[in-house]
Scaffold this motif. Sequence first.
Motif, short mmCIF file in Angstrom:
data_model
loop_
_atom_site.label_atom_id
_atom_site.label_comp_id
_atom_site.label_asym_id
_atom_site.label_seq_id
_atom_site.Cartn_x
_atom_site.Cartn_y
_atom_site.Cartn_z
N MET A 9 47.75 47.37 78.79
CA MET A 9 48.81 47.44 77.92
C MET A 9 50.00 48.06 78.42
O MET A 9 51.18 47.63 78.17
CB MET A 9 48.30 48.71 76.71
CG MET A 9 47.13 48.00 75.96
SD MET A 9 46.59 49.36 74.55
CE MET A 9 45.11 48.86 74.21
N VAL A 10 50.06 49.31 79.13
CA VAL A 10 51.28 50.00 79.92
C VAL A 10 51.74 49.13 80.87
O VAL A 10 53.10 49.09 80.92
CB VAL A 10 50.66 51.27 80.28
CG1 VAL A 10 52.01 52.03 80.78
CG2 VAL A 10 50.08 52.39 79.03
N ALA A 16 41.99 49.21 79.81
CA ALA A 16 42.43 48.78 78.84
C ALA A 16 43.99 49.11 78.51
O ALA A 16 44.94 48.35 78.06
CB ALA A 16 41.70 48.72 77.43
N LEU A 17 44.11 50.34 78.95
CA LEU A 17 45.24 51.22 78.83
C LEU A 17 46.16 50.62 80.01
O LEU A 17 47.47 50.57 79.72
CB LEU A 17 44.94 52.82 79.00
CG LEU A 17 44.65 53.26 77.67
CD1 LEU A 17 44.62 54.91 78.12
CD2 LEU A 17 45.64 53.16 76.62
N ALA A 32 49.49 46.11 72.46
CA ALA A 32 49.03 47.33 72.25
C ALA A 32 49.17 47.57 70.65
O ALA A 32 49.78 48.66 70.39
CB ALA A 32 49.94 48.28 73.01
N VAL A 92 38.34 52.28 78.74
CA VAL A 92 39.44 52.65 78.20
C VAL A 92 40.74 52.63 79.34
O VAL A 92 41.78 52.20 78.85
CB VAL A 92 39.32 54.05 77.57
CG1 VAL A 92 40.56 54.86 77.32
CG2 VAL A 92 38.48 54.04 76.37
N GLY A 93 40.50 53.28 80.53
CA GLY A 93 41.42 53.20 81.37
C GLY A 93 41.96 51.59 81.87
O GLY A 93 43.30 51.56 82.10
N LEU A 152 40.23 51.87 71.06
CA LEU A 152 39.81 52.78 72.24
C LEU A 152 39.53 54.12 72.05
O LEU A 152 38.93 54.88 72.71
CB LEU A 152 41.22 52.56 73.13
CG LEU A 152 41.38 51.13 73.84
CD1 LEU A 152 42.90 51.08 74.50
CD2 LEU A 152 40.42 50.96 74.82
N ARG A 209 43.75 47.98 68.31
CA ARG A 209 43.15 48.00 69.75
C ARG A 209 43.19 49.67 70.09
O ARG A 209 42.30 50.14 70.72
CB ARG A 209 44.01 47.30 70.77
CG ARG A 209 43.87 45.79 70.58
CD ARG A 209 44.55 45.11 71.59
NE ARG A 209 43.71 45.32 72.89
CZ ARG A 209 44.15 44.88 74.01
NH1 ARG A 209 45.21 44.69 74.27
NH2 ARG A 209 42.90 44.79 75.16
N ILE A 210 44.41 50.04 69.86
CA ILE A 210 44.39 51.74 70.09
C ILE A 210 43.15 52.39 69.40
O ILE A 210 42.68 53.33 70.03
CB ILE A 210 45.75 52.33 69.80
CG1 ILE A 210 46.91 51.61 70.77
CG2 ILE A 210 45.80 53.63 70.04
CD1 ILE A 210 48.32 51.76 70.52
N SER A 235 38.53 51.89 86.70
CA SER A 235 39.61 50.97 86.40
C SER A 235 40.50 50.50 87.42
O SER A 235 41.21 49.56 87.27
CB SER A 235 40.51 52.01 85.37
OG SER A 235 39.82 52.45 84.17
#
Length: 104
Positions: free
Chosen positions: A75-76, A71-72, A82, A68-69, A90, A86-87, A14
């Motif tokens: 988003m963050v 994508a998070l 988000a 996942v990392g 994931l 999408r969540i 990530s």
Amino acid sequence: MAWIVLVVSGVLESVWAVALGRSQGFTRLTPSVIFVVALVASMIGLGYSLRSIPIGTGYAVWVGIGAVGTALAGMVFLGESANILRILSLLLVVAGVVGLKLFH
């Protein structure tokens, strides 16, 4: 120990993915250096882990953690959408990664 190294390597995936995007085609030095260091460390960790974890399981877990990392992080930290779908998607990836570990 191999599983811990695999998880850290997935997190580093990530890191290098985000750094690659931030490097703007390798025109920015700091993200480019972070990309190279994280990429090399991630690959070394993956290689180490695959000495005792089957390649199909290890690679899928590594990619899942990285996807996942990344994508998070998008988003963050990068303002990507988000929304609930999408969540949930994931979470399905996380469930698959956990399933691969449990049924290893």
